[in-house]
Scaffold this motif. Structure first.
Motif, mmCIF file in Angstrom:
data_model
loop_
_atom_site.group_PDB
_atom_site.id
_atom_site.type_symbol
_atom_site.label_atom_id
_atom_site.label_comp_id
_atom_site.label_asym_id
_atom_site.label_seq_id
_atom_site.Cartn_x
_atom_site.Cartn_y
_atom_site.Cartn_z
ATOM 1 N N ASN A 5 6.053 18.751 24.991
ATOM 2 C CA ASN A 5 4.742 18.128 24.879
ATOM 3 C C ASN A 5 3.868 19.012 23.988
ATOM 4 O OD1 ASN A 5 2.114 17.123 25.303
ATOM 5 N ND2 ASN A 5 2.739 16.284 27.289
ATOM 6 N N LYS A 7 1.105 18.391 22.551
ATOM 7 C CA LYS A 7 -0.325 18.266 22.847
ATOM 8 C C LYS A 7 -0.736 19.283 23.919
ATOM 9 C CE LYS A 7 -3.502 14.624 24.303
ATOM 10 N NZ LYS A 7 -3.565 13.230 24.713
ATOM 11 N N ASP A 8 -0.006 19.343 25.024
ATOM 12 C CA ASP A 8 -0.306 20.314 26.080
ATOM 13 C C ASP A 8 -0.104 21.743 25.594
ATOM 14 O OD1 ASP A 8 -0.993 18.335 27.829
ATOM 15 O OD2 ASP A 8 0.813 18.490 29.071
ATOM 16 N N THR A 57 -1.284 25.302 31.318
ATOM 17 C CA THR A 57 -1.175 24.123 30.460
ATOM 18 C C THR A 57 -0.057 24.299 29.444
ATOM 19 O OG1 THR A 57 -3.553 23.765 30.716
ATOM 20 C CG2 THR A 57 -2.469 22.591 28.925
ATOM 21 N N GLY A 61 3.698 22.241 28.871
ATOM 22 C CA GLY A 61 4.194 21.642 27.639
ATOM 23 C C GLY A 61 5.640 21.968 27.333
#
Length: 152
Positions: A5, A7-8, A57, A61
């Motif tokens: 991920n 974005k994360d 976070t 990801g």
């Protein structure tokens, strides 16, 4: 380890960098202790907490179970509307007062959204003006003009 991920991962990296920057910057001031906090105590610990949130976070990801999501293209137009609104607020606060400067801020910033409507922006501006007046003018007696200097 692969980044599933993006974005994360990118958001976590930004949080870690910002938190580290705040914490390192706070070391220029006296930290003190919880009983006698110095001027650097609060920003130091806020930076540490931000970096921890960033690490969590970031780790999310790269989890195997993380949903695959890429980083979207940077939208310069909406960022310019929001930044322009904030700059205008700073420039207009003293000459126009809190009510008009906040109204300009909300109207300009709301242009960043594709869901923009004049009615919604004016309702948001009225709510923000009412809240800010109650908190900053009446609540903590902040010495900023409410209306343009020429009117008062």
């Amino acid at each position: 380890m692969s980044i599933r991920n993006q974005k994360d991962f990118a958001a976590g990296l930004i949080y870690v960098l910002a938190g580290a920057g705040f914490s390192l910057g706070a070391l220029e001031y006296r930290l003190g202790d919880p009983a006698r906090m110095g001027p650097g105590f609060f920003p130091f610990w806020v930076g540490v907490l931000l970096a921890i949130v960033g690490l969590l976070t970031l780790a999310g990801g790269v989890r195997r179970t993380a949903g695959v999501e890429g980083v979207k293209r940077l939208e310069i137009g909406p960022m310019a509307w929001i930044l322009g609104g904030v700059v205008l607020f700073g420039l207009l606060l003293q000459p126009l007062g809190l009510v008009l400067a906040l109204t300009v801020l909300v109207l300009v910033s709301s242009r960043a959204s594709h869901e923009f409507t004049w009615r919604g922006a004016l309702i948001n501006a009225a709510a923000l003006v009412a809240f800010s007046t109650a908190v900053f003018i009446h609540g903590i007696n902040l010495q900023i003009p409410l209306w343009p200097v020429a009117l008062g």
